[in-house]
Write a protein that holds these residues in place. Structure first.
Motif, PDB file in Angstrom:
ATOM      1  N   TRP A  86       1.356  -1.174 -14.118  1.00  0.00           N
ATOM      2  CA  TRP A  86       2.928  -1.144 -14.727  1.00  0.00           C
ATOM      3  C   TRP A  86       3.278  -0.464 -12.635  1.00  0.00           C
ATOM      4  N   ALA A  87       2.052   0.690 -12.728  1.00  0.00           N
ATOM      5  CA  ALA A  87       2.476   1.133 -11.355  1.00  0.00           C
ATOM      6  C   ALA A  87       2.135   0.126 -10.198  1.00  0.00           C
ATOM      7  N   ARG A  88       1.385  -0.761  -9.972  1.00  0.00           N
ATOM      8  CA  ARG A  88       1.591  -2.069  -8.984  1.00  0.00           C
ATOM      9  C   ARG A  88       2.462  -2.891  -9.008  1.00  0.00           C
ATOM     10  N   GLY A  89       3.282  -3.239 -10.216  1.00  0.00           N
ATOM     11  CA  GLY A  89       4.567  -4.068 -10.165  1.00  0.00           C
ATOM     12  C   GLY A  89       3.522  -5.375  -9.105  1.00  0.00           C
ATOM     13  N   VAL A 128      -2.418   5.515  -4.574  1.00  0.00           N
ATOM     14  CA  VAL A 128      -2.582   4.244  -3.491  1.00  0.00           C
ATOM     15  C   VAL A 128      -1.150   2.949  -4.016  1.00  0.00           C
ATOM     16  N   LEU A 129      -0.765   4.133  -4.725  1.00  0.00           N
ATOM     17  CA  LEU A 129       0.204   3.429  -5.354  1.00  0.00           C
ATOM     18  C   LEU A 129       1.568   4.318  -5.312  1.00  0.00           C
ATOM     19  N   GLY A 130       1.524   5.209  -4.027  1.00  0.00           N
ATOM     20  CA  GLY A 130       2.554   5.990  -4.315  1.00  0.00           C
ATOM     21  C   GLY A 130       2.697   7.349  -5.098  1.00  0.00           C
ATOM     22  N   LYS A 131       1.614   7.485  -6.411  1.00  0.00           N
ATOM     23  CA  LYS A 131       2.336   7.937  -7.426  1.00  0.00           C
ATOM     24  C   LYS A 131       0.938   9.269  -7.565  1.00  0.00           C
ATOM     25  N   LYS A 132       0.999  10.348  -8.774  1.00  0.00           N
ATOM     26  CA  LYS A 132       0.781  10.746  -9.439  1.00  0.00           C
ATOM     27  C   LYS A 132       0.002  11.223 -10.189  1.00  0.00           C
ATOM     28  N   LEU A 133      -1.054  11.328 -10.592  1.00  0.00           N
ATOM     29  CA  LEU A 133      -1.664  11.495 -11.848  1.00  0.00           C
ATOM     30  C   LEU A 133      -1.891  12.478 -12.316  1.00  0.00           C
TER      31      LEU A 133
END
Length: 138
Positions: A86-89, A128-133
Motif C-alpha cells: 500500500w505504501a509503495r503505491g 524510502v517510501l516517505g513513511k515512518k515505521l
C-alpha cells in the motif's frame, strides 16, 4: 495505515457465531465462543490475504468506523507485506530495489507474505517510501 478488518459476529442457535468480514466477501468463519471466533477470523483473514498477495490481486483497505464491528488483523507477515504494498503505491519494485540499493528479488520478498522482514529492513523501506515505521502491541 490500518490492517485491522471489520467483522460482524452473527449469533447462531443453539450457540456460537458466524463471522463475516465486511470488506472481503470470501472471508467468513464461525466459532462457539467469542475468543474462538476472533482466532478463526484472524486465521481465515491471513489465509485469504496471502492468496491475494501471491496472486497480485488488489486488496481492499479495511473500512473504518463501522458500527458494531470487531476489528481483526491478519498475522504480522501479512500485515508487513500489505503495508509495504500500500505504501509503495504505483512505484515499481525495480524502483524500490534501486532506492534501497538491493536486488529486485530482495525487494520482491518484502511483499511476500511468507517472508519475515527484519525491523531494520522495514524501517529502511518505510524511510524510502516517505513513511515512518511505528510498532504497537494490542
Amino acid at each position: 495505515m490500518n490492517t485491522c478488518y471489520p467483522a460482524v459476529f452473527e449469533p447462531q442457535e443453539p450457540l456460537g457465531f458466524v463471522v463475516q468480514f465486511l470488506d472481503i466477501e470470501e472471508a467468513f468463519t464461525q466459532g462457539d465462543t467469542f475468543d474462538e471466533c476472533v482466532f478463526n477470523g484472524a486465521e481465515v483473514l491471513t489465509a485469504l490475504l496471502q492468496i491475494y498477495l501471491e496472486d497480485g490481486r488488489e486488496i481492499p483497505r479495511p473500512s473504518e468506523n463501522v458500527k458494531d464491528a470487531y476489528h481483526i488483523a491478519p498475522d504480522a507477515r501479512v500485515q508487513s507485506a500489505l503495508l509495504i504494498r500500500w505504501a509503495r503505491g504505483d512505484r515499481s519494485l525495480a524502483e524500490i530495489a534501486r532506492t534501497l540499493e538491493t536486488s529486485w528479488p530482495s525487494a520482491q520478498r518484502l511483499e511476500n507474505p511468507h517472508h519475515w522482514p527484519s525491523l531494520k529492513q522495514l524501517d529502511k523501506v518505510a524511510s524510502v517510501l516517505g513513511k515512518k515505521l511505528v510498532l504497537s502491541f494490542e
